[in-house]
Scaffold this motif. Structure first.
Motif, PDB file in Angstrom:
ATOM      1  N   GLN A  28      15.565  -7.388 -40.029  1.00  0.00           N
ATOM      2  CA  GLN A  28      16.003  -6.671 -38.826  1.00  0.00           C
ATOM      3  C   GLN A  28      15.070  -5.497 -38.574  1.00  0.00           C
ATOM      4  O   GLN A  28      14.523  -4.910 -39.502  1.00  0.00           O
ATOM      5  CB  GLN A  28      17.430  -6.172 -38.983  1.00  0.00           C
ATOM      6  N   GLY A  29      14.921  -5.179 -37.287  1.00  0.00           N
ATOM      7  CA  GLY A  29      14.113  -4.022 -36.921  1.00  0.00           C
ATOM      8  C   GLY A  29      12.628  -4.301 -36.993  1.00  0.00           C
ATOM      9  O   GLY A  29      12.186  -5.447 -37.040  1.00  0.00           O
ATOM     10  N   TRP A  30      11.863  -3.211 -37.025  1.00  0.00           N
ATOM     11  CA  TRP A  30      10.413  -3.306 -37.069  1.00  0.00           C
ATOM     12  C   TRP A  30       9.978  -4.024 -38.342  1.00  0.00           C
ATOM     13  O   TRP A  30      10.623  -3.917 -39.392  1.00  0.00           O
ATOM     14  CB  TRP A  30       9.797  -1.914 -37.040  1.00  0.00           C
ATOM     15  N   GLY A  31       8.838  -4.691 -38.253  1.00  0.00           N
ATOM     16  CA  GLY A  31       8.265  -5.305 -39.441  1.00  0.00           C
ATOM     17  C   GLY A  31       6.785  -5.560 -39.247  1.00  0.00           C
ATOM     18  O   GLY A  31       6.331  -5.846 -38.133  1.00  0.00           O
ATOM     19  N   GLY A  32       6.042  -5.461 -40.320  1.00  0.00           N
ATOM     20  CA  GLY A  32       4.613  -5.737 -40.263  1.00  0.00           C
ATOM     21  C   GLY A  32       4.092  -6.123 -41.630  1.00  0.00           C
ATOM     22  O   GLY A  32       4.652  -5.736 -42.659  1.00  0.00           O
ATOM     23  N   ALA A  33       3.032  -6.924 -41.633  1.00  0.00           N
ATOM     24  CA  ALA A  33       2.397  -7.337 -42.882  1.00  0.00           C
ATOM     25  C   ALA A  33       0.958  -7.732 -42.594  1.00  0.00           C
ATOM     26  O   ALA A  33       0.583  -8.003 -41.445  1.00  0.00           O
ATOM     27  CB  ALA A  33       3.143  -8.508 -43.517  1.00  0.00           C
ATOM     28  N   ALA A  34       0.187  -7.768 -43.652  1.00  0.00           N
ATOM     29  CA  ALA A  34      -1.201  -8.205 -43.555  1.00  0.00           C
ATOM     30  C   ALA A  34      -1.406  -9.355 -44.523  1.00  0.00           C
ATOM     31  O   ALA A  34      -0.706  -9.461 -45.540  1.00  0.00           O
ATOM     32  CB  ALA A  34      -2.144  -7.061 -43.897  1.00  0.00           C
ATOM     33  N   ALA A  35      -2.366 -10.206 -44.194  1.00  0.00           N
ATOM     34  CA  ALA A  35      -2.738 -11.297 -45.091  1.00  0.00           C
ATOM     35  C   ALA A  35      -4.253 -11.409 -45.101  1.00  0.00           C
ATOM     36  O   ALA A  35      -4.901 -11.226 -44.067  1.00  0.00           O
ATOM     37  CB  ALA A  35      -2.110 -12.612 -44.633  1.00  0.00           C
ATOM     38  N   VAL A  36      -4.793 -11.662 -46.273  1.00  0.00           N
ATOM     39  CA  VAL A  36      -6.230 -11.890 -46.400  1.00  0.00           C
ATOM     40  C   VAL A  36      -6.449 -13.196 -47.146  1.00  0.00           C
ATOM     41  O   VAL A  36      -5.599 -13.644 -47.919  1.00  0.00           O
ATOM     42  CB  VAL A  36      -6.988 -10.736 -47.097  1.00  0.00           C
ATOM     43  N   TYR A  37      -7.604 -13.782 -46.897  1.00  0.00           N
ATOM     44  CA  TYR A  37      -8.007 -15.003 -47.574  1.00  0.00           C
ATOM     45  C   TYR A  37      -9.300 -14.710 -48.303  1.00  0.00           C
ATOM     46  O   TYR A  37     -10.151 -13.980 -47.795  1.00  0.00           O
ATOM     47  CB  TYR A  37      -8.198 -16.135 -46.563  1.00  0.00           C
ATOM     48  N   THR A  38      -9.445 -15.278 -49.491  1.00  0.00           N
ATOM     49  CA  THR A  38     -10.645 -15.027 -50.276  1.00  0.00           C
ATOM     50  C   THR A  38     -11.461 -16.300 -50.449  1.00  0.00           C
ATOM     51  O   THR A  38     -10.943 -17.409 -50.291  1.00  0.00           O
ATOM     52  CB  THR A  38     -10.309 -14.461 -51.676  1.00  0.00           C
ATOM     53  N   GLU A  39     -12.712 -16.104 -50.795  1.00  0.00           N
ATOM     54  CA  GLU A  39     -13.625 -17.218 -51.040  1.00  0.00           C
ATOM     55  C   GLU A  39     -13.102 -18.145 -52.128  1.00  0.00           C
ATOM     56  O   GLU A  39     -13.343 -19.346 -52.108  1.00  0.00           O
ATOM     57  CB  GLU A  39     -14.983 -16.648 -51.461  1.00  0.00           C
ATOM     58  N   ALA A  40     -12.345 -17.597 -53.077  1.00  0.00           N
ATOM     59  CA  ALA A  40     -11.790 -18.384 -54.172  1.00  0.00           C
ATOM     60  C   ALA A  40     -10.540 -19.162 -53.753  1.00  0.00           C
ATOM     61  O   ALA A  40      -9.997 -19.927 -54.545  1.00  0.00           O
ATOM     62  CB  ALA A  40     -11.474 -17.476 -55.356  1.00  0.00           C
ATOM     63  N   GLY A  41     -10.071 -18.938 -52.509  1.00  0.00           N
ATOM     64  CA  GLY A  41      -8.908 -19.665 -52.012  1.00  0.00           C
ATOM     65  C   GLY A  41      -7.583 -18.950 -52.166  1.00  0.00           C
ATOM     66  O   GLY A  41      -6.528 -19.542 -51.935  1.00  0.00           O
ATOM     67  N   SER A  42      -7.597 -17.675 -52.522  1.00  0.00           N
ATOM     68  CA  SER A  42      -6.353 -16.913 -52.627  1.00  0.00           C
ATOM     69  C   SER A  42      -5.911 -16.421 -51.262  1.00  0.00           C
ATOM     70  O   SER A  42      -6.730 -15.982 -50.458  1.00  0.00           O
ATOM     71  CB  SER A  42      -6.536 -15.706 -53.552  1.00  0.00           C
ATOM     72  N   LEU A  43      -4.627 -16.490 -51.003  1.00  0.00           N
ATOM     73  CA  LEU A  43      -4.025 -15.919 -49.802  1.00  0.00           C
ATOM     74  C   LEU A  43      -3.145 -14.774 -50.286  1.00  0.00           C
ATOM     75  O   LEU A  43      -2.166 -15.005 -50.983  1.00  0.00           O
ATOM     76  CB  LEU A  43      -3.205 -16.990 -49.072  1.00  0.00           C
TER      77      LEU A  43
END
Length: 141
Positions: A28-43
């Motif tokens: 509920q309410g405001w929300g935010g997140a970030a995601a990155v991807y790496t050369e090794a395949g990690s998210l």
């Protein structure tokens, strides 16, 4: 870290991972997140910490960048999404100047998602976002 179906392009996987994380973490309410991807395949996914003193705020991406450093993995893609409340559409937020500097560590070919008024999912290379980056003055020296 999280996994996504293999048939989706990484740009869409990152968006989906960040948006789904927000729905879970901030129902509920405001929300935010970030995601990155790496050369090794990690998210890797991160959020902005909730703090008492506004001067100590960090961007949503910071945790994922630090995790990539901890794993010694090169970031290739980055996205930051936010919504005003649980009934709002997600907005893609381009990395701020500080986060661009953090991303430049991995090279100007890192792709970051940028805001599009039509809601399209667009990624740009750092050298497209910031074509006159100060580091260009030191190339070849």
């Amino acid at each position: 870290m999280t996994t996504q179906p293999d048939h989706l392009p990484i740009e869409q996987k990152l968006y989906d991972a960040a948006a789904n994380f927000v729905k879970h973490r901030y129902p509920q309410g405001w929300g935010g997140a970030a995601a990155v991807y790496t050369e090794a395949g990690s998210l890797l996914i991160s959020v902005a910490p909730e703090v008492i003193n506004d001067a100590t705020h960090l961007c949503m991406e910071t945790g994922a960048y630090l995790e990539a450093h901890k794993l010694n993995e090169r970031v290739t893609h980055s996205i930051c999404v936010a919504r005003d409340d649980e009934n709002s559409e997600f907005k893609v937020l381009a990395p701020c100047g500080v986060c661009q500097e953090r991303l430049f560590f991995w090279g100007e070919d890192v792709k970051a998602a940028v805001y599009d008024p039509e809601g399209k999912l667009i990624y740009k290379r750092l050298d497209e976002i910031q074509p006159y980056h100060w580091s260009k003055a030191y190339r070849g020296k």
